[in-house]
Motif scaffolding. Sequence first.
Motif, PDB file in Angstrom:
ATOM      1  N   ILE A 192      -6.494   5.649  -7.802  1.00  0.00           N
ATOM      2  CA  ILE A 192      -7.103   4.683  -6.878  1.00  0.00           C
ATOM      3  C   ILE A 192      -5.954   3.990  -6.163  1.00  0.00           C
ATOM      4  O   ILE A 192      -5.154   3.287  -6.786  1.00  0.00           O
ATOM      5  N   ASP A 193      -5.862   4.219  -4.848  1.00  0.00           N
ATOM      6  CA  ASP A 193      -4.715   3.699  -4.119  1.00  0.00           C
ATOM      7  C   ASP A 193      -4.701   2.168  -4.151  1.00  0.00           C
ATOM      8  O   ASP A 193      -5.744   1.528  -3.972  1.00  0.00           O
ATOM      9  N   CYS A 194      -3.529   1.587  -4.398  1.00  0.00           N
ATOM     10  CA  CYS A 194      -3.349   0.118  -4.405  1.00  0.00           C
ATOM     11  C   CYS A 194      -4.093  -0.586  -5.531  1.00  0.00           C
ATOM     12  O   CYS A 194      -4.423  -1.765  -5.398  1.00  0.00           O
TER      13      CYS A 194
ATOM     14  N   ALA B 254       4.966   3.032  -3.329  1.00  0.00           N
ATOM     15  CA  ALA B 254       4.477   3.762  -2.158  1.00  0.00           C
ATOM     16  C   ALA B 254       3.804   5.057  -2.607  1.00  0.00           C
ATOM     17  O   ALA B 254       4.189   5.661  -3.615  1.00  0.00           O
ATOM     18  N   THR B 255       2.826   5.488  -1.817  1.00  0.00           N
ATOM     19  CA  THR B 255       1.931   6.570  -2.215  1.00  0.00           C
ATOM     20  C   THR B 255       2.655   7.893  -2.458  1.00  0.00           C
ATOM     21  O   THR B 255       2.432   8.551  -3.482  1.00  0.00           O
ATOM     22  N   ARG B 256       3.509   8.301  -1.529  1.00  0.00           N
ATOM     23  CA  ARG B 256       4.107   9.638  -1.624  1.00  0.00           C
ATOM     24  C   ARG B 256       5.087   9.771  -2.799  1.00  0.00           C
ATOM     25  O   ARG B 256       4.940  10.681  -3.625  1.00  0.00           O
TER      26      ARG B 256
ATOM     27  N   THR C 238      -9.528   1.602  -1.124  1.00  0.00           N
ATOM     28  CA  THR C 238      -8.891   0.379  -1.606  1.00  0.00           C
ATOM     29  C   THR C 238      -7.559   0.097  -0.914  1.00  0.00           C
ATOM     30  O   THR C 238      -6.928  -0.922  -1.179  1.00  0.00           O
ATOM     31  N   HIS C 239      -7.094   1.027  -0.053  1.00  0.00           N
ATOM     32  CA  HIS C 239      -5.828   0.835   0.648  1.00  0.00           C
ATOM     33  C   HIS C 239      -6.000  -0.228   1.737  1.00  0.00           C
ATOM     34  O   HIS C 239      -7.104  -0.482   2.199  1.00  0.00           O
ATOM     35  N   GLY C 240      -4.871  -0.811   2.132  1.00  0.00           N
ATOM     36  CA  GLY C 240      -4.830  -1.902   3.116  1.00  0.00           C
ATOM     37  C   GLY C 240      -5.937  -1.820   4.163  1.00  0.00           C
ATOM     38  O   GLY C 240      -6.151  -0.769   4.749  1.00  0.00           O
TER      39      GLY C 240
ATOM     40  N   GLY D 242      -3.678   3.260 -10.805  1.00  0.00           N
ATOM     41  CA  GLY D 242      -3.270   2.964  -9.442  1.00  0.00           C
ATOM     42  C   GLY D 242      -1.952   3.657  -9.164  1.00  0.00           C
ATOM     43  O   GLY D 242      -1.130   3.822 -10.071  1.00  0.00           O
ATOM     44  N   ASP D 243      -1.731   4.074  -7.909  1.00  0.00           N
ATOM     45  CA  ASP D 243      -0.432   4.695  -7.578  1.00  0.00           C
ATOM     46  C   ASP D 243       0.621   3.613  -7.331  1.00  0.00           C
ATOM     47  O   ASP D 243       1.815   3.890  -7.303  1.00  0.00           O
ATOM     48  N   HIS D 244       0.160   2.388  -7.157  1.00  0.00           N
ATOM     49  CA  HIS D 244       0.974   1.168  -7.057  1.00  0.00           C
ATOM     50  C   HIS D 244      -0.032   0.063  -6.908  1.00  0.00           C
ATOM     51  O   HIS D 244      -1.220   0.320  -6.650  1.00  0.00           O
ATOM     52  N   GLY D 245       0.399  -1.172  -7.057  1.00  0.00           N
ATOM     53  CA  GLY D 245      -0.536  -2.289  -6.917  1.00  0.00           C
ATOM     54  C   GLY D 245      -0.575  -2.805  -5.493  1.00  0.00           C
ATOM     55  O   GLY D 245      -0.363  -2.046  -4.535  1.00  0.00           O
TER      56      GLY D 245
HETATM   57 ZN    ZN Z   1      -0.658   4.362  -2.316  1.00  0.00          ZN
END
Ligand code: ZN
Length: 415
Positions: free
Chosen positions: A11-13, A50-52, A153-155, A214-217
């Motif tokens: 889940i991104d972010c 960051a995602t990548r 859920t991303h920006g 999460g891939d990052h918060g």
């Molecule tokens: Zn991400």
Amino acid sequence: MATRKFLLISIDCLRYDALSRTNPRLDTPKFDVLTRDYQLAESFFVTAPATRPSHTSLFTGLYPFEHGLFGQTYLKMFGGVTNLFHLLQQQGFDVSGHSERPDVFRFLDYENAIGPMDPAARNQCLGSLEPVLDVLDAGGDEPQLRFLHFWYTHGGYGLGGIKLDPSLKALVDAGRTEEALRYYYAAAVQVQEFRIVEILKKIDLKEWAVFLFGDHGEGFDPEIMAHGDLIHHKVARVPLLAHLPEARWRLPAGTLSMIDLFPTICELAEIDADYRGYGQSLVDDTPRHGRWVLTELDSLYGVGFLNPGNLEIAHHRVTSRVAIDDKHLERNPQGTRQWSISDGEVLFRFDEISGKHVLREMSSGRDLACADPTPYRVRYEALLDGSEYGDLRAQDETAIEQGVLKQRLQDLGYL
Ligand SMILES: [Zn+2]
């Protein structure tokens, strides 16, 4: 007996407090029932904000300095890095990734494994989950690796088309963070309670190993609103929910990292990947208190990544990790290079460009006195020097890349 079915849900972010278990403000009763027997990690860290680069660590078990994607704007990984999709495919697994933002993985070794969540949808966040449910149904008894990536859920958090006044950032800057977070939490509830539950209903917990993270918060903090520009305690630490088919399995206590999932899956699937990274399999529940894990940020090159100018470039034109048509990416005037190490109790961050450091208590977010950063720097350098993947670095890190940082440091008077 080897585990033959793996589900990875990113889940991104997703921040540590964007889960009902850590925050009663999130109302997700169906999700809670379905994940009742999952373990929650107390101190799980991403390798990059960051995602990548973060996902590349998930799929390789390597830190960014080892897999080559030092930051979001780096175009490619080092050559010769093993990734989970190809590895399990070679072992007879049916593998597939399904993302609400598949183009974010462009130019990475595993990009061909990841397609859209709903091939018929124009906006993936408005698409159907039925194609993914069909994939799970069709998998039957086959060995499978499934990866799902939620972007809602991303920006922006689904706010596109709604004019907010004041903006979320203005709310945070005015000390009204809780108001701003309502929109973010609503997006997290939307993904967990109305999307992921439909997937989890299909999962037989006696057969599947499931990891949700999460891939990052996300910052929502005066220091950083989103992610990506700073290694922040609210960005580096994320939730990890994990389930293994083995009865009585417990997640190890202590400090865990995204790089631990690769060796975990290899061990469960009984695959010898000749893995020599810093990741530690989660199958063994020996506590990891006192373990220091690394998070890295590098934005020296390029400005942004998620624009058509990058995403629509033909593959053959990407001629190195930092060049298109043999021409180096522009240097980012606001670019930074930072690293942090954390043992779950404190986070030490060092900014290679400004030379500034911060020591922060994880539980409170309070800065602690740190007159002498040397012990932390020594730990960081031991990670660099002790890596078994130094040959990959030497193979591809260009002299120009090294020169950029050296020049920046010289400009600032640090060398
Ligand atoms: Zn991400």
